[in-house]
Motif scaffolding. Structure first.
Motif, mmCIF file in Angstrom:
data_model
loop_
_atom_site.group_PDB
_atom_site.id
_atom_site.type_symbol
_atom_site.label_atom_id
_atom_site.label_comp_id
_atom_site.label_asym_id
_atom_site.label_seq_id
_atom_site.Cartn_x
_atom_site.Cartn_y
_atom_site.Cartn_z
ATOM 1 N N ASP A 175 0.842 -1.186 0.000
ATOM 2 C CA ASP A 175 0.000 0.000 0.000
ATOM 3 C C ASP A 175 0.879 1.238 0.000
ATOM 4 N N ASP A 176 0.456 2.279 -0.690
ATOM 5 C CA ASP A 176 1.220 3.516 -0.791
ATOM 6 C C ASP A 176 0.726 4.490 0.267
ATOM 7 N N GLY A 177 1.374 4.485 1.415
ATOM 8 C CA GLY A 177 0.951 5.341 2.512
ATOM 9 C C GLY A 177 2.101 5.635 3.444
ATOM 10 N N SER A 178 1.835 6.375 4.508
ATOM 11 C CA SER A 178 2.892 6.760 5.445
ATOM 12 C C SER A 178 3.323 5.603 6.342
ATOM 13 N N LEU A 179 2.437 4.613 6.518
ATOM 14 C CA LEU A 179 2.766 3.424 7.295
ATOM 15 C C LEU A 179 2.903 2.224 6.364
ATOM 16 N N GLY A 199 14.517 8.397 3.615
ATOM 17 C CA GLY A 199 13.906 8.892 4.838
ATOM 18 C C GLY A 199 14.889 9.172 5.947
ATOM 19 N N ASP A 217 16.701 13.484 3.581
ATOM 20 C CA ASP A 217 15.574 14.400 3.476
ATOM 21 C C ASP A 217 16.046 15.788 3.071
ATOM 22 N N ASP A 274 12.751 12.756 -7.756
ATOM 23 C CA ASP A 274 12.366 11.458 -7.226
ATOM 24 C C ASP A 274 13.470 10.459 -7.543
#
Length: 378
Positions: free
Chosen positions: A20-24, A324, A329, A344
Motif C-alpha cells: 500500500d502507498d501510505g505513510s505506514l 527517509g 531528506d 524522485d
C-alpha cells in the motif's frame, strides 16, 4: 541482461501490487491470495531490502554475498558489509528475515532476530572470508500483519564490550571522503560488479570477472560508451544507447542533446532499464566521481598486465538520498528543478542511484571508458 530486466520488471510490479502507498507500511488485500510459498518469498525479499537500508543507515557502504562463508548447506548470514565502524578492522555479517502473517507480533519478530543470530551469524564471528575477517554481525528481522497497517523491526547483534559512541552508528561520510587507505579491492569489485550489471553495462562486468577469475578469456578491448547525465544538481553515468557509439555523426548527437524533449525522440527500446516502456521503472546510474574513480582504478589494474587487483581502490562514499534518513531528506529538498519540484530518486553510499524520473535529467555528452586507458574525468 534479459534475465535481469525481467527480474527488475517483476519486482516493481510485485511491489506496486502488494504494498500500500501510505505513510505506514501496509500490505494490500491482494496479499491474501498468494500461496504460502509465494507469500514467504515476497516477505523474504522485503526483509532483505529493509536489512540493506538498515546497514546503509549505519554507514556500511560496500557489500557482497555471504555465500563464500560456507560451501555446504549449513545456514549462514545473507550479506557481508564493509565500511562504517568496521573500516580498517574487517567486515560484518547481516542476516535478513521477513515475515508477513496474522500471528506476527513484536515478540515473534524479536525472537526471530535472536534465533537467526545464534544460528546463522554467531558461528561465523572471527571467521575468515575473501573480504576480510568477520568482526561483527547483525540479524535483522522485519514483519507485518497482512490485515493491519504498521510493522515490527528487531535487531540482534554481536555484544560489544566497550561503550559505543553516542550516535549509535557510524558517522556519515561526505562525497569527497573514502575509507582510510582505500576500499579493499575484493569487496569494491563485488559491489561494483552488481552495480554495473544493474546499470546495463555487461562489458564492465566482464572485465571485473576477468580480473577476479583465473584463466578467464580476456574480453574485447573496445571502448565502452557511457551517457553523462546531469540530474538533481549532480552528474551521473549510465549506459548509453548502442546507436550513439556506432558511427552516428557527432552533429546529430549534439542536436539530440539540445532537443528539449530528447527522450521523446529516442527509440525507447534502446534506452537502458526502460525497455518495458514504463518510465516508472527508473534508471540505474552511478554518481560520476564514484563511477570514474572505480573505472580508472580498474583500468590501472588491467594496464599493469599482471592480472591482479590492487590491494584497494581509492573510492568516495556519499550520503544516502531518498530513504527517509535525516541527511537524505535535506539533500532531496535541496535537489529541485526550476519549477521547485523535488527530484524522485534514491542514492546509496557507493554512488549507485535509481533515478525514478530519469527523463527530467539533461544528457550532456557521451564519454568512453577504455579498458586500458581509463575514463576522461574532471
Amino acid at each position: 541482461m534479459e534475465l535481469l530486466d525481467g527480474l527488475q520488471q517483476s519486482a516493481l510490479i510485485e511491489l506496486e501490487t502488494l504494498l500500500d502507498d501510505g505513510s505506514l507500511f501496509a500490505l494490500r488485500p491482494y496479499f491474501e491470495f498468494l500461496a504460502d510459498t509465494a507469500g514467504s518469498q515476497f516477505a523474504a525479499k522485503i526483509g532483505a531490502g529493509i536489512t540493506h537500508l538498515y546497514m546503509e543507515a549505519l554507514g556500511y557502504g560496500w557489500r557482497a554475498n555471504a555465500i563464500c562463508l560456507s560451501s555446504s548447506i549449513d545456514p549462514h548470514a545473507d550479506f557481508i558489509y564493509d565500511g562504517g565502524n568496521a573500516t580498517g578492522h574487517g567486515v560484518v555479517l547481516a542476516e535478513a528475515h521477513g515475515s508477513f502473517a496474522k500471528s506476527v507480533t513484536a515478540g515473534t519478530i524479536t525472537s526471530a532476530a535472536k534465533r537467526k543470530y545464534k544460528k546463522q551469524v554467531k558461528p561465523y564471528i572471527t571467521a575468515t572470508s575473501p573480504f576480510g575477517e568477520v568482526i561483527h554481525g547483525y540479524s535483522i528481522a522485519f514483519g507485518s500483519k497482512p490485515t493491519a497497517a504498521g510493522s515490527f523491526l528487531s535487531v540482534s547483534e554481536t555484544r560489544i564490550s566497550k561503550p559505543r559512541s553516542k550516535s549509535g552508528g557510524a558517522p556519515l561520510t561526505r562525497p569527497d571522503a573514502g575509507q582510510p587507505g582505500g576500499t579493499p579491492a575484493p569487496i569494491a569489485l563485488a559491489t561494483h560488479r552488481s552495480n554495473f550489471m544493474l546499470m546495463g553495462v555487461p562489458e564492465v562486468v566482464d572485465w571485473i570477472d576477468w580480473l577476479r577469475v583465473p584463466h578467464r578469456a580476456m574480453p574485447e578491448r573496445d571502448p565502452i560508451p557511457f551517457l553523462r547525465l546531469q540530474y538533481a544538481g549532480g552528474y551521473y553515468l549510465t549506459s548509453a544507447p548502442w546507436f550513439w557509439s556506432r558511427g552516428v555523426p557527432s552533429r546529430w548527437i549534439e542536436g539530440f542533446f539540445d532537443h528539449p524533449h530528447w527522450w521523446r525522440i529516442a527509440p525507447r527500446e534502446h534506452i537502458p532499464a526502460l525497455r518495458p516502456r514504463d518510465a516508472s521503472l527508473g534508471w540505474f546510474a552511478i554518481e560520476e566521481k564514484g563511477g570514474a574513480e572505480f573505472l580508472n582504478g580498474l583500468s590501472a589494474a588491467i594496464r599493469s598486465g599482471e592480472r591482479r587487483a590492487p590491494p584497494s581502490f581509492a573510492l568516495p562514499t556519499f550520503d544516502p538520498v531518498g530513504f527517509g534518513f535525516a541527511e537524505s531528506d535535506s539533500a532531496t529538498l535541496r535537489a529541485r528543478d526550476k519549477d521547485d519540484r523535488a527530484y524522485d530518486y534514491a542514492r546509496f553510499r557507493d554512488g549507485l542511484a535509481l533515478l525514478g524520473d530519469p527523463f527530467r535529467g539533461s544528457p550532456r555528452d557521451i564519454v568512453f571508458w577504455s579498458p586500458e586507458n581509463g575514463l576522461p574525468f574532471g
